[in-house]
Design a protein around this motif. Sequence first.
Motif, PDB file in Angstrom:
ATOM      1  N   LEU A  90       0.850  -1.192   0.000  1.00 40.29           N
ATOM      2  CA  LEU A  90       0.000   0.000   0.000  1.00 40.29           C
ATOM      3  C   LEU A  90       0.883   1.238   0.000  1.00 40.29           C
ATOM      4  O   LEU A  90       1.987   1.225   0.559  1.00 40.29           O
ATOM      5  CB  LEU A  90      -0.901   0.006   1.237  1.00 40.29           C
ATOM      6  CG  LEU A  90      -1.805  -1.220   1.403  1.00 40.29           C
ATOM      7  CD1 LEU A  90      -2.593  -1.117   2.703  1.00 40.29           C
ATOM      8  CD2 LEU A  90      -2.737  -1.376   0.208  1.00 40.29           C
ATOM      9  N   PHE A  91       0.392   2.316  -0.615  1.00 42.73           N
ATOM     10  CA  PHE A  91       1.168   3.549  -0.772  1.00 42.73           C
ATOM     11  C   PHE A  91       0.317   4.755  -0.396  1.00 42.73           C
ATOM     12  O   PHE A  91      -0.847   4.844  -0.800  1.00 42.73           O
ATOM     13  CB  PHE A  91       1.606   3.730  -2.231  1.00 42.73           C
ATOM     14  CG  PHE A  91       2.378   2.577  -2.779  1.00 42.73           C
ATOM     15  CD1 PHE A  91       3.763   2.575  -2.759  1.00 42.73           C
ATOM     16  CD2 PHE A  91       1.721   1.484  -3.330  1.00 42.73           C
ATOM     17  CE1 PHE A  91       4.485   1.509  -3.275  1.00 42.73           C
ATOM     18  CE2 PHE A  91       2.433   0.417  -3.846  1.00 42.73           C
ATOM     19  CZ  PHE A  91       3.811   0.424  -3.815  1.00 42.73           C
ATOM     20  N   GLN A  92       0.916   5.698   0.335  1.00 41.60           N
ATOM     21  CA  GLN A  92       0.254   6.949   0.679  1.00 41.60           C
ATOM     22  C   GLN A  92       1.293   8.068   0.679  1.00 41.60           C
ATOM     23  O   GLN A  92       2.446   7.840   1.052  1.00 41.60           O
ATOM     24  CB  GLN A  92      -0.386   6.879   2.064  1.00 41.60           C
ATOM     25  CG  GLN A  92      -1.456   5.821   2.160  1.00 41.60           C
ATOM     26  CD  GLN A  92      -1.934   5.608   3.576  1.00 41.60           C
ATOM     27  OE1 GLN A  92      -1.143   5.613   4.502  1.00 41.60           O
ATOM     28  NE2 GLN A  92      -3.230   5.428   3.737  1.00 41.60           N
ATOM     29  N   LEU A 117      -1.789  10.560  -3.633  1.00 39.62           N
ATOM     30  CA  LEU A 117      -1.855   9.424  -4.549  1.00 39.62           C
ATOM     31  C   LEU A 117      -3.293   8.932  -4.676  1.00 39.62           C
ATOM     32  O   LEU A 117      -4.115   9.155  -3.790  1.00 39.62           O
ATOM     33  CB  LEU A 117      -0.972   8.283  -4.042  1.00 39.62           C
ATOM     34  CG  LEU A 117       0.499   8.621  -3.837  1.00 39.62           C
ATOM     35  CD1 LEU A 117       1.233   7.426  -3.247  1.00 39.62           C
ATOM     36  CD2 LEU A 117       1.145   9.076  -5.133  1.00 39.62           C
ATOM     37  N   SER A 118      -3.576   8.240  -5.761  1.00 40.88           N
ATOM     38  CA  SER A 118      -4.901   7.663  -5.958  1.00 40.88           C
ATOM     39  C   SER A 118      -5.257   6.765  -4.784  1.00 40.88           C
ATOM     40  O   SER A 118      -4.422   6.025  -4.268  1.00 40.88           O
ATOM     41  CB  SER A 118      -4.917   6.842  -7.249  1.00 40.88           C
ATOM     42  OG  SER A 118      -6.106   6.081  -7.313  1.00 40.88           O
ATOM     43  N   VAL A 120      -6.735   4.120  -4.793  1.00 43.45           N
ATOM     44  CA  VAL A 120      -6.535   2.707  -5.152  1.00 43.45           C
ATOM     45  C   VAL A 120      -5.297   2.152  -4.453  1.00 43.45           C
ATOM     46  O   VAL A 120      -5.307   1.025  -3.955  1.00 43.45           O
ATOM     47  CB  VAL A 120      -6.400   2.546  -6.686  1.00 43.45           C
ATOM     48  CG1 VAL A 120      -5.898   1.167  -7.064  1.00 43.45           C
ATOM     49  CG2 VAL A 120      -7.713   2.852  -7.359  1.00 43.45           C
ATOM     50  N   TYR A 121      -4.232   2.960  -4.397  1.00 47.84           N
ATOM     51  CA  TYR A 121      -2.967   2.491  -3.829  1.00 47.84           C
ATOM     52  C   TYR A 121      -3.006   2.309  -2.312  1.00 47.84           C
ATOM     53  O   TYR A 121      -2.155   1.628  -1.761  1.00 47.84           O
ATOM     54  CB  TYR A 121      -1.832   3.450  -4.188  1.00 47.84           C
ATOM     55  CG  TYR A 121      -1.498   3.473  -5.650  1.00 47.84           C
ATOM     56  CD1 TYR A 121      -1.122   2.306  -6.313  1.00 47.84           C
ATOM     57  CD2 TYR A 121      -1.560   4.647  -6.378  1.00 47.84           C
ATOM     58  CE1 TYR A 121      -0.809   2.324  -7.661  1.00 47.84           C
ATOM     59  CE2 TYR A 121      -1.236   4.672  -7.726  1.00 47.84           C
ATOM     60  CZ  TYR A 121      -0.868   3.507  -8.364  1.00 47.84           C
ATOM     61  OH  TYR A 121      -0.551   3.527  -9.696  1.00 47.84           O
ATOM     62  N   SER A 122      -3.965   2.915  -1.640  1.00 56.96           N
ATOM     63  CA  SER A 122      -4.005   2.834  -0.178  1.00 56.96           C
ATOM     64  C   SER A 122      -5.091   1.904   0.348  1.00 56.96           C
ATOM     65  O   SER A 122      -5.212   1.731   1.551  1.00 56.96           O
ATOM     66  CB  SER A 122      -4.195   4.227   0.421  1.00 56.96           C
ATOM     67  OG  SER A 122      -5.451   4.770   0.038  1.00 56.96           O
ATOM     68  N   GLN A 123      -5.858   1.298  -0.531  1.00 58.67           N
ATOM     69  CA  GLN A 123      -6.964   0.435  -0.123  1.00 58.67           C
ATOM     70  C   GLN A 123      -6.608  -1.046  -0.301  1.00 58.67           C
ATOM     71  O   GLN A 123      -6.349  -1.490  -1.420  1.00 58.67           O
ATOM     72  CB  GLN A 123      -8.218   0.747  -0.939  1.00 58.67           C
ATOM     73  CG  GLN A 123      -8.684   2.181  -0.819  1.00 58.67           C
ATOM     74  CD  GLN A 123      -9.073   2.527   0.598  1.00 58.67           C
ATOM     75  OE1 GLN A 123      -9.723   1.749   1.287  1.00 58.67           O
ATOM     76  NE2 GLN A 123      -8.649   3.692   1.053  1.00 58.67           N
ATOM     77  N   PRO A 124      -6.601  -1.822   0.794  1.00 57.37           N
ATOM     78  CA  PRO A 124      -6.233  -3.241   0.688  1.00 57.37           C
ATOM     79  C   PRO A 124      -7.106  -4.047  -0.280  1.00 57.37           C
ATOM     80  O   PRO A 124      -6.631  -4.986  -0.890  1.00 57.37           O
ATOM     81  CB  PRO A 124      -6.401  -3.771   2.111  1.00 57.37           C
ATOM     82  CG  PRO A 124      -6.310  -2.572   2.982  1.00 57.37           C
ATOM     83  CD  PRO A 124      -6.843  -1.420   2.173  1.00 57.37           C
ATOM     84  N   ASP A 125      -8.351  -3.654  -0.452  1.00 55.85           N
ATOM     85  CA  ASP A 125      -9.227  -4.405  -1.359  1.00 55.85           C
ATOM     86  C   ASP A 125      -9.126  -3.925  -2.810  1.00 55.85           C
ATOM     87  O   ASP A 125      -9.767  -4.500  -3.690  1.00 55.85           O
ATOM     88  CB  ASP A 125     -10.673  -4.342  -0.878  1.00 55.85           C
ATOM     89  CG  ASP A 125     -11.222  -2.923  -0.836  1.00 55.85           C
ATOM     90  OD1 ASP A 125     -10.422  -1.969  -0.721  1.00 55.85           O
ATOM     91  OD2 ASP A 125     -12.453  -2.768  -0.917  1.00 55.85           O
ATOM     92  N   GLN A 126      -8.321  -2.888  -3.070  1.00 57.37           N
ATOM     93  CA  GLN A 126      -8.208  -2.353  -4.424  1.00 57.37           C
ATOM     94  C   GLN A 126      -6.791  -2.355  -4.986  1.00 57.37           C
ATOM     95  O   GLN A 126      -6.609  -2.414  -6.198  1.00 57.37           O
ATOM     96  CB  GLN A 126      -8.727  -0.907  -4.457  1.00 57.37           C
ATOM     97  CG  GLN A 126     -10.188  -0.779  -4.155  1.00 57.37           C
ATOM     98  CD  GLN A 126     -10.631   0.675  -4.149  1.00 57.37           C
ATOM     99  OE1 GLN A 126      -9.986   1.546  -4.728  1.00 57.37           O
ATOM    100  NE2 GLN A 126     -11.744   0.949  -3.491  1.00 57.37           N
ATOM    101  N   ALA A 147      -0.767   8.163 -12.196  1.00 53.64           N
ATOM    102  CA  ALA A 147      -1.896   9.019 -11.837  1.00 53.64           C
ATOM    103  C   ALA A 147      -3.223   8.311 -12.133  1.00 53.64           C
ATOM    104  O   ALA A 147      -4.244   8.652 -11.557  1.00 53.64           O
ATOM    105  CB  ALA A 147      -1.820  10.343 -12.590  1.00 53.64           C
ATOM    106  N   ARG A 148      -3.180   7.302 -13.002  1.00 60.30           N
ATOM    107  CA  ARG A 148      -4.403   6.569 -13.375  1.00 60.30           C
ATOM    108  C   ARG A 148      -4.193   5.065 -13.207  1.00 60.30           C
ATOM    109  O   ARG A 148      -4.056   4.341 -14.194  1.00 60.30           O
ATOM    110  CB  ARG A 148      -4.784   6.887 -14.807  1.00 60.30           C
ATOM    111  CG  ARG A 148      -5.124   8.349 -14.976  1.00 60.30           C
ATOM    112  CD  ARG A 148      -5.424   8.673 -16.400  1.00 60.30           C
ATOM    113  NE  ARG A 148      -5.539  10.093 -16.549  1.00 60.30           N
ATOM    114  CZ  ARG A 148      -6.633  10.701 -16.941  1.00 60.30           C
ATOM    115  NH1 ARG A 148      -7.691  10.022 -17.253  1.00 60.30           N
ATOM    116  NH2 ARG A 148      -6.641  12.012 -17.048  1.00 60.30           N
TER     117      ARG A 148
END
Length: 153
Positions: A90-92, A117-118, A120-126, A147-148
């Motif tokens: 995960l990234f933030q 960041l999007s 998406v990068y910080s959500q474990p289910d995404q 970015a996308r």
Amino acid sequence: MQMWKPFFCVLAVVSLGGVGCDSKPALDVVPASGTVFYDNQPIEGVTLTLVPQEGVKGRGGYAVSAADGTFKFQASPEAEGVVPGKYLVLFQKYTMPDGSPIPPGTSAADANFSNELSEVYSQPDQSPIYTTISDAGESDLKFELTARPQRRL
């Protein structure tokens, strides 16, 4: 000899109190480092979190990227490195609402931080990003964020 008995009892208890205590981490860790990029450029201030996947012991690891995008994972403040295995990553990257860096000493209660960041990068289910740390460790991990990003299906 009678006066030495309490001394020997205290010495024995103190000596046994250290048995099993060790400053070594409870789990064996290996070095893990690399570089994180955002739209092909190294990015500073990204918090990376390793979420253990099935079969990996321990709590994972974390790192923060330097100005050149490089990072070194650690399992805890005292243990540089992580347990080998497969991880979700995960990234933030938190900044002030205007995009400026968070001033030193600022707490979350004092500011309305924003993740640059999007989500998406910080959500474990995404998050679509996984990595595997080998038994020998890793020194050239490379994470390329965009970015996308594509969500995990």
